[in-house]
Design an enzyme around this catalytic site. Structure first.
Site, short mmCIF file in Angstrom:
data_model
loop_
_atom_site.label_atom_id
_atom_site.label_comp_id
_atom_site.label_asym_id
_atom_site.label_seq_id
_atom_site.Cartn_x
_atom_site.Cartn_y
_atom_site.Cartn_z
CG ASP A 129 14.74 2.61 -8.81
OD1 ASP A 129 13.79 1.87 -9.08
OD2 ASP A 129 15.87 2.19 -8.45
CB ILE A 130 17.89 3.24 -4.35
CG1 ILE A 130 18.98 3.71 -3.40
CG2 ILE A 130 18.03 1.77 -4.68
CD1 ILE A 130 18.86 3.11 -2.00
CG ASN A 145 9.46 -4.78 -13.84
OD1 ASN A 145 9.29 -4.82 -15.06
ND2 ASN A 145 10.48 -4.14 -13.29
N GLY A 159 9.69 -9.87 -13.82
CA GLY A 159 10.88 -9.14 -13.35
C GLY A 159 10.65 -8.34 -12.08
CD GLN A 160 5.97 -7.33 -8.16
OE1 GLN A 160 5.26 -8.21 -8.66
NE2 GLN A 160 5.51 -6.47 -7.27
CG HIS A 176 7.30 -0.85 -7.77
ND1 HIS A 176 7.18 -2.05 -7.12
CD2 HIS A 176 8.26 -1.02 -8.70
CE1 HIS A 176 8.05 -2.92 -7.63
NE2 HIS A 176 8.71 -2.31 -8.60
CG HIS A 200 9.92 1.03 -12.43
ND1 HIS A 200 11.05 1.20 -11.66
CD2 HIS A 200 9.50 -0.23 -12.20
CE1 HIS A 200 11.31 0.07 -11.00
NE2 HIS A 200 10.38 -0.82 -11.31
P1 AMP Z 1 11.12 -4.05 -9.55
O1 AMP Z 1 12.23 -4.87 -10.13
O2 AMP Z 1 10.16 -3.53 -10.55
O3 AMP Z 1 10.46 -4.78 -8.39
O4 AMP Z 1 11.81 -2.74 -9.01
C1 AMP Z 1 12.17 -2.51 -7.69
C2 AMP Z 1 12.93 -1.22 -7.72
O5 AMP Z 1 13.06 -0.74 -6.40
C3 AMP Z 1 14.36 -1.36 -8.27
O6 AMP Z 1 14.48 -0.55 -9.44
C4 AMP Z 1 15.25 -0.88 -7.12
O7 AMP Z 1 16.34 -0.11 -7.55
C5 AMP Z 1 14.28 -0.06 -6.29
N1 AMP Z 1 14.59 0.03 -4.88
C6 AMP Z 1 14.89 -0.98 -4.03
N2 AMP Z 1 15.14 -0.52 -2.79
C7 AMP Z 1 14.95 0.83 -2.85
C8 AMP Z 1 15.04 1.89 -1.91
N3 AMP Z 1 15.36 1.67 -0.63
N4 AMP Z 1 14.80 3.15 -2.33
C9 AMP Z 1 14.48 3.40 -3.61
N5 AMP Z 1 14.36 2.45 -4.56
C10 AMP Z 1 14.60 1.18 -4.19
#
Ligand code: AMP
Ligand code: ZN
Length: 119
Positions: free
Chosen positions: A33-34, A93, A99-100, A106, A108
């Site tokens: 995760d970024i 999420n 919270g998605q 995905h 986590h």
């Molecule tokens: P969610 O809130 O469950 O939809 O989580 C989306 C997740 O994607 C968040 O934790 C972001 O930090 C992560 N995210 C968004 N863009 C990127 C990216 N380019 N590379 C890695 N993680 C990302």
């Protein structure tokens, strides 16, 4: 739909956006995760574009089972401490009220020494 041209995670899977890969096979992709919420924080995603858990059907049971059985192995590889003193947390999420933010399913996986900043 196999891939959505407007989806950031589809672009990551296709290598159009860089990522720190932790795992890949024919149907799954794993990457860090970024914006990590924990010392170890990666996500496992199906390569096929599925918007969220809400779209899963019984045909996806194997896919989700594979993600869930892979998670503990990758968690250890990525530096989570062993169960029971260590461990990890799995979060999926789903939808706005869940919270998605990214609408490509995905899972986590978070772990490492507490306290965590978020999550
Ligand atoms: P969610 O809130 O469950 O939809 O989580 C989306 C997740 O994607 C968040 O934790 C972001 O930090 C992560 N995210 C968004 N863009 C990127 C990216 N380019 N590379 C890695 N993680 C990302
Ligand atoms: Zn996608």
């Amino acid at each position: 739909m196999a891939s959505d041209p407007n989806c950031i995670f589809c672009k990551i899977i296709e290598g159009k956006i860089p990522s720190k890969k932790v795992y890949e096979d024919e149907e799954l992709y794993g990457f860090h995760d970024i914006a990590p919420w924990a010392p170890v924080h990666f996500m496992l995603v199906p390569k096929r574009h599925i918007p969220s858990m809400a779209q899963l059907t019984s045909e996806d049971a194997g896919l989700m089972g594979r993600i869930m059985t892979l998670a503990p192995k990758l968690a250890l590889e990525q530096g989570c401490n062993p169960y029971p003193d260590g461990g990890f947390r799995v979060v999926v999420n789903t939808g706005a009220e869940g919270g998605q933010e990214v609408h490509h399913l995905h899972v986590h996986v978070m772990g490492g020494p507490r306290p965590w900043a978020r999550g």
